[in-house]
Design a protein around this motif. Structure first.
Motif, mmCIF file in Angstrom:
data_model
loop_
_atom_site.group_PDB
_atom_site.id
_atom_site.type_symbol
_atom_site.label_atom_id
_atom_site.label_comp_id
_atom_site.label_asym_id
_atom_site.label_seq_id
_atom_site.Cartn_x
_atom_site.Cartn_y
_atom_site.Cartn_z
ATOM 1 N N UNK A 1 69.272 34.795 16.236
ATOM 2 C CA UNK A 1 70.262 34.543 17.277
ATOM 3 C C UNK A 1 70.520 33.045 17.367
ATOM 4 N N UNK B 1 64.896 32.717 18.532
ATOM 5 C CA UNK B 1 64.035 33.866 18.224
ATOM 6 C C UNK B 1 64.796 34.797 17.286
ATOM 7 N N UNK C 1 71.583 29.679 18.977
ATOM 8 C CA UNK C 1 71.775 29.199 20.357
ATOM 9 C C UNK C 1 73.253 28.907 20.633
ATOM 10 N N UNK D 1 73.058 37.014 20.342
ATOM 11 C CA UNK D 1 72.075 37.719 21.159
ATOM 12 C C UNK D 1 72.750 38.744 22.080
#
Lengths: 375, 375, 375, 375
Positions: free
Chosen positions: C102, C305, C104, C109
């Protein structure tokens, strides 16, 4: 989205239950500057009102409409018109057993499956009483359409059970309890209803409704065809199981050489189309026919189940229309007016600049309701 | 709002004209994670395709569908699915006289009044060709409903002109050019069509369509009743003039004691309601019937007028379906699937948390299509 | 309902993904009779196109638009206009790691949480590439509004990162890569961008957009106020985090005696309102300002993540706009034009009969963009 | 379509005028089975109510809500909930001069241009009084969201005119007339208001509103992004001129390396995004900020024109809020709750079957309102 709003530009949002404190609707999108008062709405409500003859439910409701908003100094302002009708004869009986039992032909079972919980008093939201706000909203649409386009709406009963009612004279419609355009047949209809009531049974009906002096060009291809929206409106009336436009199911056995309405400089030579081609109004009369099922609340015992799935029996006593079709005529007129009104606004939104050198051939030579028959 | 979008949550937006470069649709709102490929869609398109027998138009279109968007690695992503169908056999003839003349029974006159301007090639936007993208979208809906709820859709022809077609065996539907559930009657249908073609005339038809293994609880009171939305969908199909649910116009002469379907612990004892009570599905089969008018394009000469309002005559030669009803069966199935799909999503939006201790009585004991008859 | 359709009466349905075969839109509700060709649309697409300067992404897309439907002999017919743009430079790289990680500031996400499944190639559906069809649709709206009402749309960059760009000369907007109405500041902007690129970082921007020669009376109380719909349109553009109308956040510290625009027979004496009062257009210029966040794809490493919830690091190499705000100007113009277009049709649907003896005071004396500055 | 309905699946239709007999709304689409009574709604109405301190209008309205429909035995039934609020302090003064004169900063002029006719009493439909039904509807949404998802809504004033109000303690919000999360600053705010009132002037305000414990995945690409719909809702509140999400206009001068919120297994490391990425909720707090313009009704004389276009002067005496922003906090909370509610239903309609093996990282480590601060 949960289905309580009708129309896209002339939008009517309906609220209330049969036995709550009030029912009503909010009209959003009414053009400004229309002269409007309760007196413009009440006559149509009175035509639909219960308790007006021995052939309909004896529930006693004044159905007096209050204009709560949207009108200032006698003119619509263009903002939402809230119409409120207080319930006055709810008869707060014990309804515990109604909550447990599903009446055959009623929405009891389906509401329970859908929502897990329902208001059982008088059918709650599924009651035909909720057509009253639509009749009120329809009266507003009728007034604007009559003043702006000359369009008028006329409905009548064309069959009561197996008795066909030949169209004779539109002036008779208002003069009997059945909306029958035929004085001679009324005694037969009365006898039929009296026998039904005695037997504890009910019957179906066929209703016809027309719009005359229609503007040409209303309706949206592909999916919001004028006839498709009429079908949606009519099939949405309680107890309606069939809708026809023009020749309807008669077209199945017609030939193309017979069905296709020829055009002449004076207008269409016939109206098998019922006033719609390709989903768009021709300018001829809209011709719509409805099938209404027999009232489900009858005195004769019927098998059913309860909420626990156990076998039970239902007999319905009390005040009910033995033929719900009788009061359907003003409802069908109102719904047709709401569809036409909505499409009149939709049409001018997109096509307000379209001009034609040649006038429409509306005012067609055949297939129209005679002027004398227009409401 | 201009009517090219169908549905509220499973929304299909249709575009294109009969003789443009392509037709197609965009589906917005399809649940993610559905396995989908062209091969899931093509079979239904092939059932509707022109040129498959001598009884339908000889236009030669592959109707090959391309999935332009919304699918990644074989699964729907939840974003819009664009389905594109190239037109390949447009036959760019001279259409100048079509632009001037209004064919009886066609939308030529009404499009002209509405828009002041129209694409006359092959009927442009009013062509039945625009049902192809709906058949494609319907195939997506059918797949989801079958996988998620087990629901299946089956349509057939129940009358061709005055010839009634008794339901005998659903397995026959796919085996003849008429979607007739009856092998024995096919020679009679063929003879009828051959005679019509020879006479230069056309005829109407009646189509039936059912949904089986329906979830209970679908449909929104008051106005977006499941049956009202079905009526909207069906009356919006080209040439449809009448729609019935369950007993339909037969209800007019039914008694309440006969019509209201009794409930038993094993299910409903009959299905006069056609699977809908109070606008909400009961879990029984949805039972829908359509009347389709005779093709308007016929060889026999008809009177008409031109854009200047002058008298003219129309004779239509070339490739046309002598009974547009023949190819209507997959279209009616698709439209019914789109309505059910939309309501399945609408229902869970509002009522996704409703739980019942007692299972639905869906899978009713009577009035359902036998398993062998299901599509 | 799943958000891929914009507008109520002039409805634009958008489809496609960044790296699929094509992107495009369907416009439903365009008035008929508008002269329209690809050449009317292409110039705005070219202004938004990638690869036009070293300060924007080097992806090489012709963004050539094809009009698939809705136009016949050079005029809109009133039926759906499908606009198709083929993707030509998708660079089918390995995207497996993108599917797992994902980034940022990106929608990776949230799409995953929403749909459980997504197309990761180039951001899929969340890519700013999907604004191209809106620019195309906006060009159609602009043309109709200019021809029907004289309304024009002009956007520019008013800040790049911390560098404010004073408005000097609208004629300069088209002459530099930044849509800056100020020639003198361009070297400073270029140096800023070069430094950012070197640092592997990105920055935000502020865009202003105006509509001039606006009709008075557009906008719907209560909820579809013109400014509310503008806010919806602008905040819906990728990367926008703030929207202002007129004085915007400056109103917080204004006094009523300063903010409320006085009326004179020659027009409003000022335009703090930004052309909207009570949600309805005054006839003054619409004045809109947007905040656009810095590009999320940067070379500098960021913590993140993966789908299993494990710690990872993201560095984005390759072709990206170091300031997405640079290409936002034609997008903001298009979205504003779409809102005004939709409301022009909505307004005449309801209020097409309203006439005024006194002309509007539109053409206000202050607060308008000078004629020389108009697009 | 005329803008009086808010939301798609949880739809609120608003009706009434400032000085008519009643105002109210109809909620269609509320899930069934929610425990609901007037007592659940009244507290939020009381927070918005006029006459509660010397700093707001002295109009005396009880704003007592009546639940007219949609609730049976204390539970919502899934059918429309009509909420009615009677107007009791209309003060039927002479409004003839109001009908003729256009007050600067008010909607008088634009309503007149739009509709040709308007209700001038107290601003009629454009009055901020029409936010009361939205506060009532918002209370229903808040209750469902709190019970179903744990989501809560908290708003406060963050600036009054040029006075910034630092966030100190959410518990203070309910304890002063300004919704200030800071007890120490209240005397300064009171002095500011007293001076303004004495001067006959008014001022603007900034309001912040948050949703905490948000579900991830809400919002629809492309056009009905969660933040786009929030912007629509907020800009639709009377007097709002600017909307920010997360960093808002601060993003213009942020770097990508600073703005893009990093992800960690424990949650996002910051919340510059304000809880939305790609238009879809991340599960972090929604962070929204509004600019509210100064009240337009002030005692100081302003220039204007009348309906004949002649010069006139306006001075407004009587009861008015010198800062309309003061009562905006509960309104902003309600509108935010309505947007989230609508998207919660929209999301599960399409994505009700999506399951994730890995839990959402909602409950992010930074950028959330502390638990003690939640409403």
């Amino acid at each position: 989205m949960s289905g309580s709003t009708f129309g896209e530009l002339f939008r009517v949002t309906n609220f209330g239950e049969s036995h709550g404190p009030a029912i009503g609707c909010v009209i959003d999108g009414c053009p400004p500057g229309l002269a409007l008062a309760e007196a413009d709405i009440q006559p149509d409500l009175d035509r639909r009102r219960p308790g007006t003859s021995r052939h309909v439910t004896q529930r006693n409701e004044a159905d007096a409409v209050e204009v709560v908003s949207g009108v200032f100094e006698g003119l619509t302002t263009g903002t939402p018109i809230c119409l409120l009708i207080r319930n006055t004869d709810q008869r707060s009986k014990d309804y515990a057993n109604l909550l447990d039992t599903f009446r055959p032909g009623h929405a009891d079972y389906t509401y329970w499956r859908k929502y897990g919980h329902r208001d059982p008093r008088g059918g709650g939201r599924s009651s035909a009483r909720l057509t009253a706000p639509m009749v009120a909203a329809g009266a507003v649409a009728k007034k604007w359409l009559r003043e702006r386009h000359g369009t008028t709406f006329t409905g009548w009963m064309s069959a009561l059970g197996e008795i066909a009612i030949p169209f004779e004279d539109a002036a008779q419609i208002a003069l009997n309890a059945f909306f029958a355009p035929n004085a001679g047949i009324v005694p037969q209809l009365e006898a039929h209803m009296d026998a039904l009531r005695k037997a504890g049974d009910s019957c179906g009906a066929r209703i016809e409704v027309r719009a005359s002096r229609m503007p040409a060009g209303l309706g949206e291809p592909l999916f919001d065809k004028l006839d498709a929206d009429i079908a949606h409106a009519m099939m949405g009336i309680n107890a309606v199981k069939g809708v026809e436009i023009g020749s309807g199911f008669g077209t199945v056995s017609e030939r193309g050489s017979e069905h296709g309405d020829e055009l002449t400089p004076e207008g269409f030579a016939s109206n098998h189309a019922g006033g719609v081609l390709g989903g768009i109004s021709t300018g001829q009369d809209l011709v719509v026919s409805l099938a209404i099922k027999p009232t489900s609340s009858i005195r004769l015992p019927r098998r059913s189940i309860d909420r626990a799935g156990q076998v039970t029996t239902v007999e319905t006593h009390g005040r009910h229309d033995p033929c719900v079709g009788i009061r359907a005529t003003p409802i069908a007129e109102a719904m047709l007016a709401l569809v036409v009104m909505d499409h009149a606004l939709r049409h001018r939104a997109q096509n307000g600049d379209v001009v034609h050198a040649v006038p429409a051939i509306a005012g067609s030579v055949a297939g129209s309701l005679p002027d004398s028959a227009r409401g």
